[in-house]
Each structure stands twice: as structure tokens, then as C-alpha cells.
Scaffold this motif. Structure first.
Motif, short mmCIF file in Angstrom:
data_model
loop_
_atom_site.label_atom_id
_atom_site.label_comp_id
_atom_site.label_asym_id
_atom_site.label_seq_id
_atom_site.Cartn_x
_atom_site.Cartn_y
_atom_site.Cartn_z
N ARG A 55 1.03 -1.22 -0.02
CA ARG A 55 -0.04 -0.27 0.09
C ARG A 55 0.77 1.09 -0.06
O ARG A 55 1.68 1.41 1.00
CB ARG A 55 -0.94 0.19 1.15
CG ARG A 55 -1.90 -1.06 1.32
CD ARG A 55 -2.52 -1.36 2.72
NE ARG A 55 -1.63 -1.51 3.61
CZ ARG A 55 -2.00 -1.70 5.03
NH1 ARG A 55 -3.19 -1.38 5.27
NH2 ARG A 55 -1.18 -1.81 5.85
N ILE A 56 0.76 2.21 -1.00
CA ILE A 56 1.72 3.10 -1.24
C ILE A 56 0.74 4.40 -1.42
O ILE A 56 -0.31 4.71 -1.99
CB ILE A 56 2.59 3.08 -2.56
CG1 ILE A 56 3.25 1.77 -2.42
CG2 ILE A 56 3.42 4.32 -2.57
CD1 ILE A 56 4.12 1.39 -3.76
N GLY A 57 1.31 5.49 -0.35
CA GLY A 57 0.76 6.84 -0.60
C GLY A 57 1.71 7.48 -1.34
O GLY A 57 2.88 7.77 -0.87
N PHE A 58 1.29 8.15 -2.24
CA PHE A 58 2.10 9.10 -3.33
C PHE A 58 1.70 10.46 -3.38
O PHE A 58 0.73 10.77 -3.80
CB PHE A 58 2.30 8.34 -4.71
CG PHE A 58 3.28 8.57 -5.64
CD1 PHE A 58 3.63 10.06 -6.04
CD2 PHE A 58 4.35 7.80 -5.85
CE1 PHE A 58 4.73 10.29 -6.93
CE2 PHE A 58 5.45 7.85 -6.75
CZ PHE A 58 5.55 9.40 -7.00
N ILE A 59 2.61 11.44 -3.01
CA ILE A 59 2.04 12.73 -3.06
C ILE A 59 3.13 13.47 -3.95
O ILE A 59 4.26 13.35 -3.84
CB ILE A 59 2.56 13.37 -1.57
CG1 ILE A 59 2.02 12.37 -0.41
CG2 ILE A 59 2.27 14.61 -1.24
CD1 ILE A 59 0.68 12.13 -0.43
N GLY A 60 2.55 14.25 -4.85
CA GLY A 60 3.23 14.87 -5.73
C GLY A 60 3.03 14.13 -7.17
O GLY A 60 3.96 13.35 -7.56
N LEU A 61 2.17 14.40 -7.99
CA LEU A 61 1.96 13.76 -9.05
C LEU A 61 2.09 14.45 -10.64
O LEU A 61 1.15 14.58 -11.38
CB LEU A 61 0.14 13.20 -9.39
CG LEU A 61 0.10 12.23 -8.02
CD1 LEU A 61 -1.39 12.11 -8.08
CD2 LEU A 61 0.77 10.87 -8.13
N GLY A 62 3.09 15.39 -10.50
CA GLY A 62 3.26 16.18 -11.60
C GLY A 62 4.06 15.58 -12.72
O GLY A 62 3.66 14.13 -12.95
N ILE A 63 4.81 16.31 -13.53
CA ILE A 63 5.53 15.72 -14.62
C ILE A 63 6.15 14.35 -14.42
O ILE A 63 6.19 13.40 -15.12
CB ILE A 63 6.51 16.68 -15.19
CG1 ILE A 63 5.70 17.85 -15.82
CG2 ILE A 63 7.26 16.18 -16.44
CD1 ILE A 63 6.45 19.06 -16.56
N MET A 64 6.94 14.17 -13.26
CA MET A 64 7.72 13.01 -12.78
C MET A 64 6.89 12.19 -12.05
O MET A 64 6.92 10.92 -12.27
CB MET A 64 9.07 13.25 -12.03
CG MET A 64 10.06 14.16 -12.86
SD MET A 64 10.68 13.29 -14.42
CE MET A 64 11.59 11.96 -13.39
N GLY A 65 6.18 12.62 -11.06
CA GLY A 65 5.51 11.96 -9.97
C GLY A 65 4.24 11.20 -10.69
O GLY A 65 3.91 9.81 -10.17
N GLY A 66 3.67 11.89 -11.50
CA GLY A 66 2.32 11.23 -12.23
C GLY A 66 2.82 9.83 -12.81
O GLY A 66 2.15 8.64 -12.56
N PRO A 67 3.55 9.81 -13.72
CA PRO A 67 4.02 8.14 -14.39
C PRO A 67 4.70 7.49 -13.52
O PRO A 67 4.37 6.34 -13.61
CB PRO A 67 4.94 8.85 -15.55
CG PRO A 67 5.34 10.20 -15.11
CD PRO A 67 4.30 10.95 -14.49
#
Length: 290
Positions: free
Chosen positions: A2-14
């Protein structure tokens, strides 16, 4: 996991989408709701707050713009909500001192941390071929390896807390210097009337070959500067590199020059463009502005 991912911009999204592809349960949060919806479309989950994203997470990842953002989010929002046995991985590019301070604060709560900045740009994030330089304990690195393997192909534990950020600072000096020299070569070839595309192919096949020619020559020749990595961010990273060098008592004369050139691109109002916009500055200095 289970992963919480903060920051889904140009790099974080993909990157978050690739974790979903690898079978992890990823819940994302971002200031822009459109970025969160793209993760949902890729099979991830949405969280309206940072706390909601990380509360039940085994692993927490941040991909944020700068040191103050990491300090605010990590210490102010993640730390109060995270499980005591969670692993926190900051994949942003920040000051090594920031990573060390965050690690020490999290350790007091029993939460292990890693600083794991990346190189490879937007395409590397999309293709899951990033180079990942990791600072922290070997135990935390071992625990994180299944997650990191879903994001990159070159993954190295480079030392204790903050070491990943130090390697990333060196990386950014090399990348900016290489872009600058490729830009100068393009302007030189163009000014002398040779076939610039053929010239770059020859350079790319010899000792002058590099990833900038391989990956960015086409867009540079077309003068396309849609951001894969913005000038503003590389300007920030070069400042970190100079600070690290100063603290270590190391002289980086070429790094200092390219940092000034990047600052000049930004001062001209091009901070939102891709860092290959160094080419625009070389053309302007040469009186060949298009």
C-alpha cells in the motif's frame, strides 16, 4: 504494498502509474485534481488530503519541487498521520541537509526514511528507466527495493541519509553542462553552414556521444521547449550543487559558469521552459536569435 504517493506532476504522475502497473495499491494526492484523476484512470486511488493518502500506507513517497515543500509536507502532514512502521521515501531533489533533518525527525518516531532522487527526465519516468540514487540505511534500502525496481533500471545505495541528494547535485551539474555544450555545438554547426542533423549524428556516435544528443537533439533542433524539466527547477538544483561544493571545500568552476547561464535563461523570462532552452541563450549571445 500500500503506497501513498504525494506529488503527481510531470515526474510523479507516471511514476505512480508505474507502481500501479507493478501491482501495488497506490493512493495519490496532488494540489491539481486533474493529476489525481489521471492516476485514478490508471488504476490508482484518490485522496483529498495528504493525511488520507498516507494513513494506511506501508510506503510513502513524495515527489515535490523544493526543500521547503518537503519540510512542510513531510513534517507537518505526513509525520502526524503515518503508521509507526511505515517507510518514507522522498524522491524529490532537495538540499542534503533537508534530507538529514527529515530523517532524524522521522527516526525519533521509529519511521525509517530514504532520500532517493532520480535522473532520467519525463521519458525515464514514463518508461520506468530512471536512475535512482539512494541515501539511508541498508535495511531501509532493502525494504524499498521492490518499489524502486518498478520505477528505474539503475538503482544504487550510495550512502547514509543525504547521500542520494549529494549524488543528485553532482548529476545536475553534469546534465546542465552537457546541455550547454550540445547547445553551443548546434549554434556552431548552424553558423558554419554544415548539415546540423548529420553533424550531431556523427558527434553522437563518437566520444562526444551523450544522452542529451540521443534524447533531446530532435526537440532542440526544432526549437521545441515544452518542459520535461523546467529551467526554474534546474536553476534550483544547480544552487544546491554549488552549496554542496562550497560546504565540501570543492571548486567547481565549470559548474559555477553553467549555473550562471541557467540563471540568465531564467532572468530572460524563460524559467517555465525546458532546460534545453539554454540553446536560446547561446543563440542570443551569438547574435543568432530566431
Amino acid at each position: 504494498m500500500r503506497i501513498g504517493f504525494i506529488g503527481l506532476g510531470i515526474m510523479g504522475g507516471p511514476m505512480a502509474a508505474n507502481l500501479v502497473k507493478a501491482g501495488h495499491a497506490v493512493t495519490g494526492h496532488n494540489r491539481s485534481r486533474a493529476a489525481v484523476q489521471r492516476l485514478v484512470a490508471a488504476g490508482g486511488g484518490a485522496a483529498s488530503t495528504v493525511a488520507d493518502a498516507v494513513r494506511d500506507a506501508d510506503v510513502i513517497i513524495t515527489m515535490l519541487p523544493d526543500s521547503p515543500d518537503v519540510e512542510q509536507v513531510a513534517l507537518g502532514e505526513i509525520l502526524p498521520a503515518a503508521q509507526p512502521d511505515a517507510l518514507y521515501i522522498d524522491m524529490s531533489t532537495v538540499r542534503p541537509q533537508t534530507s538529514v533533518a527529515v530523517a532524524h525527525t522521522f527516526a525519533a518516531r521509529g519511521i525509517r526514511t530514504l532520500d532517493a532522487p532520480v535522473s532520467g527526465g519525463e521519458q525515464g519516468a514514463i518508461d520506468a528507466t530512471l536512475s535512482i540514487m539512494v541515501g539511508g540505511s541498508p535495511e531501509a534500502f532493502g525494504r524499498a527495493r521492490p518499489v524502486l525496481d518498478a520505477l528505474g533500471t539503475t538503482i544504487e545505495h550510495v550512502g547514509p541519509d543525504g547521500a542520494g541528494q549529494t549524488v543528485k547535485a553532482a548529476n545536475q551539474l553534469v546534465v546542465a553542462g552537457t546541455i550547454e555544450l550540445v547547445a553551443e555545438a548546434i549554434v556552431l554547426l548552424d553558423a558554419t553552414g554544415v548539415d546540423v542533423e548529420a553533424g550531431l549524428r556523427v558527434l553522437g556516435g563518437g566520444l562526444a556521444g551523450n544522452r542529451i544528443i540521443d534524447r533531446r537533439a530532435e526537440s532542440m533542433l526544432a526549437r521545441r521547449y515544452e518542459p520535461g524539466f523546467r529551467v526554474d527547477l534546474h536553476h534550483k538544483d544547480l544552487g544546491i550543487g554549488l552549496e554542496v561544493a562550497r560546504d565540501a571545500g570543492v571548486v567547481v568552476p565549470l559548474g559555477a559558469v553553467v549555473a550562471q547561464l541557467m540563471a540568465a535563461v531564467r532572468a530572460r523570462g524563460d524559467g517555465a521552459l525546458d532546460h534545453t532552452a539554454l540553446l536560446k541563450l547561446v543563440e542570443a549571445l551569438s547574435g543568432r536569435t530566431r
